[in-house]
Design a protein around this motif. Structure first.
Motif, PDB file in Angstrom:
ATOM      1  N   GLY A   1      39.348  29.736  17.765  1.00 30.51           N
ATOM      2  CA  GLY A   1      37.996  29.969  18.242  1.00 30.51           C
ATOM      3  C   GLY A   1      37.892  31.261  19.001  1.00 30.51           C
ATOM      4  N   VAL A   2      36.880  31.342  19.856  1.00 30.60           N
ATOM      5  CA  VAL A   2      36.649  32.546  20.641  1.00 30.60           C
ATOM      6  C   VAL A   2      36.396  32.161  22.092  1.00 30.60           C
ATOM      7  N   SER A   3      36.615  33.117  22.971  1.00 28.59           N
ATOM      8  CA  SER A   3      36.335  32.954  24.392  1.00 28.59           C
ATOM      9  C   SER A   3      35.172  33.871  24.758  1.00 28.59           C
ATOM     10  N   LEU A   4      34.090  33.262  25.302  1.00 30.31           N
ATOM     11  CA  LEU A   4      32.870  34.003  25.579  1.00 30.31           C
ATOM     12  C   LEU A   4      32.519  33.899  27.064  1.00 30.31           C
ATOM     13  N   PRO A   5      32.702  34.955  27.844  1.00 33.11           N
ATOM     14  CA  PRO A   5      32.255  34.909  29.237  1.00 33.11           C
ATOM     15  C   PRO A   5      30.729  34.982  29.275  1.00 33.11           C
ATOM     16  N   VAL A   6      30.086  34.011  29.919  1.00 39.71           N
ATOM     17  CA  VAL A   6      28.628  33.975  29.946  1.00 39.71           C
ATOM     18  C   VAL A   6      28.071  34.475  31.278  1.00 39.71           C
ATOM     19  N   LYS A   7      28.827  34.348  32.347  1.00 37.32           N
ATOM     20  CA  LYS A   7      28.469  34.919  33.645  1.00 37.32           C
ATOM     21  C   LYS A   7      29.703  34.890  34.517  1.00 37.32           C
ATOM     22  N   ASN A   8      29.617  35.421  35.707  1.00 38.60           N
ATOM     23  CA  ASN A   8      30.782  35.487  36.588  1.00 38.60           C
ATOM     24  C   ASN A   8      31.384  34.106  36.823  1.00 38.60           C
ATOM     25  N   GLY A   9      32.649  33.957  36.452  1.00 41.66           N
ATOM     26  CA  GLY A   9      33.359  32.709  36.701  1.00 41.66           C
ATOM     27  C   GLY A   9      33.140  31.624  35.676  1.00 41.66           C
ATOM     28  N   ILE A  10      32.317  31.853  34.640  1.00 40.27           N
ATOM     29  CA  ILE A  10      32.038  30.818  33.635  1.00 40.27           C
ATOM     30  C   ILE A  10      32.334  31.368  32.246  1.00 40.27           C
ATOM     31  N   THR A  11      33.151  30.640  31.497  1.00 29.98           N
ATOM     32  CA  THR A  11      33.539  31.029  30.143  1.00 29.98           C
ATOM     33  C   THR A  11      33.356  29.838  29.212  1.00 29.98           C
ATOM     34  N   VAL A  12      32.894  30.116  27.999  1.00 30.13           N
ATOM     35  CA  VAL A  12      32.740  29.079  26.978  1.00 30.13           C
ATOM     36  C   VAL A  12      33.697  29.387  25.835  1.00 30.13           C
ATOM     37  N   GLU A  13      34.392  28.358  25.348  1.00 38.55           N
ATOM     38  CA  GLU A  13      35.307  28.516  24.217  1.00 38.55           C
ATOM     39  C   GLU A  13      34.918  27.551  23.099  1.00 38.55           C
TER      40      GLU A  13
ATOM     41  N   GLN B   1      45.808  34.843  23.072  1.00 38.64           N
ATOM     42  CA  GLN B   1      44.451  35.330  23.336  1.00 38.64           C
ATOM     43  C   GLN B   1      44.433  36.835  23.175  1.00 38.64           C
ATOM     44  N   LEU B   2      43.425  37.350  22.433  1.00 38.41           N
ATOM     45  CA  LEU B   2      43.367  38.779  22.137  1.00 38.41           C
ATOM     46  C   LEU B   2      41.923  39.259  22.190  1.00 38.41           C
ATOM     47  N   PRO B   3      41.617  40.310  22.966  1.00 43.38           N
ATOM     48  CA  PRO B   3      40.255  40.852  22.993  1.00 43.38           C
ATOM     49  C   PRO B   3      39.853  41.409  21.628  1.00 43.38           C
ATOM     50  N   LEU B   4      38.597  41.145  21.244  1.00 42.36           N
ATOM     51  CA  LEU B   4      38.040  41.706  20.023  1.00 42.36           C
ATOM     52  C   LEU B   4      37.197  42.929  20.377  1.00 42.36           C
ATOM     53  N   LYS B   5      36.847  43.704  19.369  1.00 41.92           N
ATOM     54  CA  LYS B   5      36.033  44.893  19.617  1.00 41.92           C
ATOM     55  C   LYS B   5      34.555  44.530  19.576  1.00 41.92           C
ATOM     56  N   VAL B   6      34.235  43.420  20.233  1.00 44.80           N
ATOM     57  CA  VAL B   6      32.851  42.931  20.283  1.00 44.80           C
ATOM     58  C   VAL B   6      32.559  42.565  21.730  1.00 44.80           C
ATOM     59  N   GLY B   7      32.295  43.568  22.554  1.00 42.54           N
ATOM     60  CA  GLY B   7      32.031  43.307  23.964  1.00 42.54           C
ATOM     61  C   GLY B   7      33.211  42.615  24.618  1.00 42.54           C
ATOM     62  N   PRO B   8      32.947  41.581  25.433  1.00 40.65           N
ATOM     63  CA  PRO B   8      34.033  40.882  26.138  1.00 40.65           C
ATOM     64  C   PRO B   8      34.601  39.692  25.374  1.00 40.65           C
ATOM     65  N   VAL B   9      34.276  39.565  24.095  1.00 42.50           N
ATOM     66  CA  VAL B   9      34.707  38.404  23.305  1.00 42.50           C
ATOM     67  C   VAL B   9      36.207  38.490  23.031  1.00 42.50           C
ATOM     68  N   ARG B  10      36.872  37.335  23.116  1.00 37.93           N
ATOM     69  CA  ARG B  10      38.306  37.267  22.825  1.00 37.93           C
ATOM     70  C   ARG B  10      38.578  36.193  21.774  1.00 37.93           C
ATOM     71  N   ALA B  11      39.501  36.491  20.885  1.00 39.64           N
ATOM     72  CA  ALA B  11      39.955  35.488  19.922  1.00 39.64           C
ATOM     73  C   ALA B  11      40.992  34.601  20.594  1.00 39.64           C
ATOM     74  N   VAL B  12      40.927  33.302  20.315  1.00 40.48           N
ATOM     75  CA  VAL B  12      41.838  32.341  20.922  1.00 40.48           C
ATOM     76  C   VAL B  12      42.445  31.465  19.838  1.00 40.48           C
ATOM     77  N   VAL B  13      43.751  31.318  19.870  1.00 41.79           N
ATOM     78  CA  VAL B  13      44.466  30.397  18.983  1.00 41.79           C
ATOM     79  C   VAL B  13      45.474  29.634  19.833  1.00 41.79           C
ATOM     80  N   TRP B  14      45.476  28.309  19.722  1.00 37.18           N
ATOM     81  CA  TRP B  14      46.522  27.557  20.419  1.00 37.18           C
ATOM     82  C   TRP B  14      46.963  26.355  19.604  1.00 37.18           C
ATOM     83  N   ASN B  15      48.169  25.925  19.898  1.00 36.47           N
ATOM     84  CA  ASN B  15      48.752  24.758  19.238  1.00 36.47           C
ATOM     85  C   ASN B  15      49.404  23.884  20.300  1.00 36.47           C
ATOM     86  N   GLU B  16      49.207  22.556  20.171  1.00 40.16           N
ATOM     87  CA  GLU B  16      49.839  21.618  21.093  1.00 40.16           C
ATOM     88  C   GLU B  16      50.443  20.468  20.304  1.00 40.16           C
TER      89      GLU B  16
END
Length: 217
Positions: A177-189, A138-153
């Motif tokens: 994908g990306v990780s998008l915090p929408v409000k306190n305690g809630i994140t959408v990926e 997970q890595l923060p992008l230079k777009v507000g609080p958006v983070r890039a996410v990559v995972w493998n299982e």
């Protein structure tokens, strides 16, 4: 890391499907170091024409020092393939979570989890043992609080049963994908998930739009 994880699915597979997977994961603290989590999953399969699978996964996690944790839980899985009767599966599982790297200056974090499942079918004998290994970056992008996410299982069957003859690498999932915090305690990926299932004959490759909601109360 991203290039390595995206190469996990072979390009030679010939059986493909378009799907949509959605999930909600709600977590709350039971004590200072103990969390309770409930996951609800719904998966639309066969070119997004119907609900092919539903999962309910409650669990408890105990947080250890230095980014480690141990967890355990239960999963109820209901699966219905096209033109077949639905089947139920019950699983118990245990997991160790850990951190490979965390860089405060860049925000990059690389974490992992190792999970062992015991799988039961009420309509058949035998207990299937399966290992699941996930690595996530997970890595923060230079777009507000958006983070890039990559995972493998990677899923590895440890034995065979009368209802599951597959021993060895069973499937590989890779998410971008990306990780998008929408409000306190809630994140959408939201993002793209590639699921490659290894079978006798051509592999099954599912191209999935995945949208996961994480809430902490």
């Amino acid at each position: 890391m991203a290039a390595t994880l995206m190469c996990a699915a072979p390009a030679s597979a010939s059986d493909h499907d378009a799907q949509v997977w959605g999930s909600i994961t709600a977590t709350t603290a039971l004590a200072q170091k103990v969390d309770a989590t409930l996951e609800l999953h719904s998966r639309y399969t066969d070119d997004v024409s119907r609900v092919g699978q539903v999962l309910i996964r409650p669990s408890v996690t105990y947080k250890l020092p230095r980014g480690w944790s141990v967890a355990g839980g239960y999963v109820y899985v209901r699966t219905r393939f096209e033109n077949t009767l639905a089947n139920d599966e019950h699983r118990t599982w245990q997991q160790v979570g850990y951190t490979f790297a965390a860089n405060p200056s860049t925000g990059l974090s690389i974490t992992g989890r190792t999970r062992v499942e015991q799988r039961f079918r009420p309509d058949a004998d035998g207990v299937g043992w399966r290992l699941r290994q996930q690595v996530r970056a997970q890595l923060p992008l230079k777009v507000g609080p958006v983070r890039a996410v990559v995972w493998n299982e990677t899923f590895v069957g440890l034995n065979t049963t009368s209802w599951d003859r597959h021993e060895g690498v069973d499937q590989v999932r890779t998410f971008v994908g990306v990780s998008l915090p929408v409000k306190n305690g809630i994140t959408v990926e939201p993002g793209y998930l590639n699921q490659t299932i290894f079978r006798i004959g051509p592999e099954r490759v599912n191209h999935i739009f995945a949208a996961n909601i994480f809430a902490r109360f």
